[in-house]
Design a protein around this motif. Structure first.
Motif, PDB file in Angstrom:
ATOM      1  N   SER A 123     -43.034  14.726  65.314  1.00  0.00           N
ATOM      2  CA  SER A 123     -42.271  13.518  65.034  1.00  0.00           C
ATOM      3  C   SER A 123     -42.349  12.547  66.197  1.00  0.00           C
ATOM      4  CB  SER A 123     -40.806  13.857  64.734  1.00  0.00           C
ATOM      5  OG  SER A 123     -40.694  14.586  63.536  1.00  0.00           O
ATOM      6  N   PHE A 126     -45.882  10.903  66.379  1.00  0.00           N
ATOM      7  CA  PHE A 126     -46.093   9.819  65.416  1.00  0.00           C
ATOM      8  C   PHE A 126     -45.371   8.556  65.868  1.00  0.00           C
ATOM      9  CE2 PHE A 126     -44.582   7.358  61.779  1.00  0.00           C
ATOM     10  CZ  PHE A 126     -45.780   7.075  61.129  1.00  0.00           C
ATOM     11  N   ASP A 129     -46.984   6.763  68.740  1.00  0.00           N
ATOM     12  CA  ASP A 129     -48.099   5.916  68.320  1.00  0.00           C
ATOM     13  C   ASP A 129     -47.593   4.595  67.751  1.00  0.00           C
ATOM     14  OD1 ASP A 129     -50.900   5.339  67.590  1.00  0.00           O
ATOM     15  OD2 ASP A 129     -50.197   5.604  65.533  1.00  0.00           O
ATOM     16  N   PRO A 230     -41.240  11.242  59.975  1.00  0.00           N
ATOM     17  CA  PRO A 230     -42.519  11.612  60.609  1.00  0.00           C
ATOM     18  C   PRO A 230     -42.960  13.040  60.321  1.00  0.00           C
ATOM     19  CG  PRO A 230     -41.192  10.356  62.137  1.00  0.00           C
ATOM     20  CD  PRO A 230     -40.318  10.621  60.937  1.00  0.00           C
ATOM     21  N   ILE A 233     -44.659  13.055  57.108  1.00  0.00           N
ATOM     22  CA  ILE A 233     -45.967  12.410  57.241  1.00  0.00           C
ATOM     23  C   ILE A 233     -46.971  13.346  57.897  1.00  0.00           C
ATOM     24  CG2 ILE A 233     -47.200  10.493  58.334  1.00  0.00           C
ATOM     25  CD1 ILE A 233     -44.502   8.919  58.166  1.00  0.00           C
ATOM     26  N   THR A 234     -46.591  13.933  59.030  1.00  0.00           N
ATOM     27  CA  THR A 234     -47.551  14.721  59.800  1.00  0.00           C
ATOM     28  C   THR A 234     -47.857  16.068  59.171  1.00  0.00           C
ATOM     29  OG1 THR A 234     -45.754  15.558  61.218  1.00  0.00           O
ATOM     30  CG2 THR A 234     -46.931  13.594  61.972  1.00  0.00           C
ATOM     31  N   ASN A 237     -48.760  14.801  54.813  1.00  0.00           N
ATOM     32  CA  ASN A 237     -49.566  13.627  54.477  1.00  0.00           C
ATOM     33  C   ASN A 237     -50.367  13.154  55.688  1.00  0.00           C
ATOM     34  OD1 ASN A 237     -48.583  12.616  51.591  1.00  0.00           O
ATOM     35  ND2 ASN A 237     -46.783  13.342  52.736  1.00  0.00           N
ATOM     36  N   GLY A 238     -50.955  14.127  56.393  1.00  0.00           N
ATOM     37  CA  GLY A 238     -51.690  13.788  57.606  1.00  0.00           C
ATOM     38  C   GLY A 238     -52.816  12.806  57.386  1.00  0.00           C
ATOM     39  N   ARG A 240     -52.739  10.331  55.546  1.00  0.00           N
ATOM     40  CA  ARG A 240     -52.180   8.993  55.288  1.00  0.00           C
ATOM     41  C   ARG A 240     -51.390   8.463  56.483  1.00  0.00           C
ATOM     42  NH1 ARG A 240     -48.577   9.432  50.178  1.00  0.00           N
ATOM     43  NH2 ARG A 240     -48.529   7.156  50.410  1.00  0.00           N
ATOM     44  N   LYS A 241     -51.585   9.059  57.653  1.00  0.00           N
ATOM     45  CA  LYS A 241     -50.823   8.647  58.832  1.00  0.00           C
ATOM     46  C   LYS A 241     -50.992   7.165  59.136  1.00  0.00           C
ATOM     47  CE  LYS A 241     -50.731  11.162  62.552  1.00  0.00           C
ATOM     48  NZ  LYS A 241     -51.133  12.049  63.676  1.00  0.00           N
ATOM     49  N   GLU A 242     -52.195   6.653  58.997  1.00  0.00           N
ATOM     50  CA  GLU A 242     -52.448   5.244  59.270  1.00  0.00           C
ATOM     51  C   GLU A 242     -51.649   4.352  58.318  1.00  0.00           C
ATOM     52  OE1 GLU A 242     -53.884   1.761  60.956  1.00  0.00           O
ATOM     53  OE2 GLU A 242     -53.934   3.824  61.690  1.00  0.00           O
ATOM     54  N   ALA A 245     -48.020   4.529  59.359  1.00  0.00           N
ATOM     55  CA  ALA A 245     -47.821   3.815  60.626  1.00  0.00           C
ATOM     56  C   ALA A 245     -47.761   2.313  60.383  1.00  0.00           C
ATOM     57  CB  ALA A 245     -48.942   4.160  61.606  1.00  0.00           C
TER      58      ALA A 245
END
Length: 257
Positions: A123, A126, A129, A230, A233-234, A237-238, A240-242, A245
């Motif tokens: 978390s 992410f 970033d 996060p 996401i991580t 849905n790794g 789809r991280k972009e 973000a």
């Protein structure tokens, strides 16, 4: 002290930036809030426990770290928007006392020595970033305060007898007992000097649902913007991280209306 309902009597929605207890900066107000949390005890159902970094075994170290962090980024009286997660993770914020800041990132990005604390968490990575892409910690923390709907960590004992992270909304009796504490501490956090026009909610499911419900009655915020957690996401849905973000950045930049 036990947390009591009704602690915030009167209308505090005007003049959110007023100083409290003689302190005039956002840093001072947040640190005073942490000191009050250090003296807080909560009644919980059997099998549940509070993780309170402000009165735990490393409380002196936590005070040193949080004091350095908040004075570095919040030593002014500028209104900021709240970014609210559900509650501190037992090996993350519940250790360092700084919301969503992992120990290693705290040390490398702020110069605060947190040797011996937790390892990097997904978390925090992410969000690290996202914050970097927003313009860095100086710019981000000039615009936002990160915190929680439940500002103390919660754990429960699972069927194997091990303590695991727990969210305030996972158990009906737990939520019932925490209700006044959650409402009162939300009000208390608004008094940091918060811009209440919008709140960003990390956790687009039950955390967002509960915060929205409370907001309907209390009108803490004009608008609440939900953002996926996060961890969701991580872990799930790794690839789809972009995308996520960019969603965070668009919301924080006011493009998510």
């Amino acid at each position: 002290m036990a947390w009591r309902g009704g602690i915030f009597q009167g209308d505090q929605r005007e003049g959110r930036t007023s100083a409290m207890n003689g302190r005039t900066t956002v840093a001072g107000r947040i640190l005073q809030f942490n000191e009050e949390l250090a003296e807080t005890t909560l009644e919980l159902p059997p099998g549940f426990k509070v993780i309170n970094p402000f009165n735990g075994p490393q409380k002196d170290r936590v005070r040193e770290v949080t004091t350095a962090f908040y004075h570095k980024y919040y030593d002014d009286d500028k209104p900021r928007c709240l970014v609210l997660g559900s509650s501190p993770a037992r090996r993350g914020t519940a250790v360092t006392g700084v919301p969503f800041e992992d120990a290693k990132l705290l040390e490398s990005e702020t110069g605060v020595d947190v040797e011996g604390y937790a390892v990097s968490r997904p978390s925090a990575g992410f969000l690290h970033d996202v914050i970097s892409r927003y313009g860095g910690r100086g710019k981000f923390y000039a615009d936002f305060v990160m915190s929680f709907v439940c500002p103390l960590g919660l754990v429960r004992t699972n069927s194997k007898g091990r303590e695991v992270n727990c969210n305030y909304y996972e158990n009906k009796k737990l939520l019932e007992l925490l209700g006044s504490f959650l409402a009162d501490t939300l009000e208390r956090q608004l008094a940091f000097g918060i811009d209440a026009s919008v709140c960003y909610c990390i956790g687009s499911g039950e955390n967002f649902a509960y915060l929205s419900k409370v907001n309907e009655g209390q009108r803490f915020f004009r608008k609440i913007v939900p953002l996926e957690h996060p961890r969701f996401i991580t872990q799930y849905n790794g690839d789809r991280k972009e995308e996520f973000a960019e969603k965070y950045l668009g919301a924080f930049r006011g493009q998510g209306d």
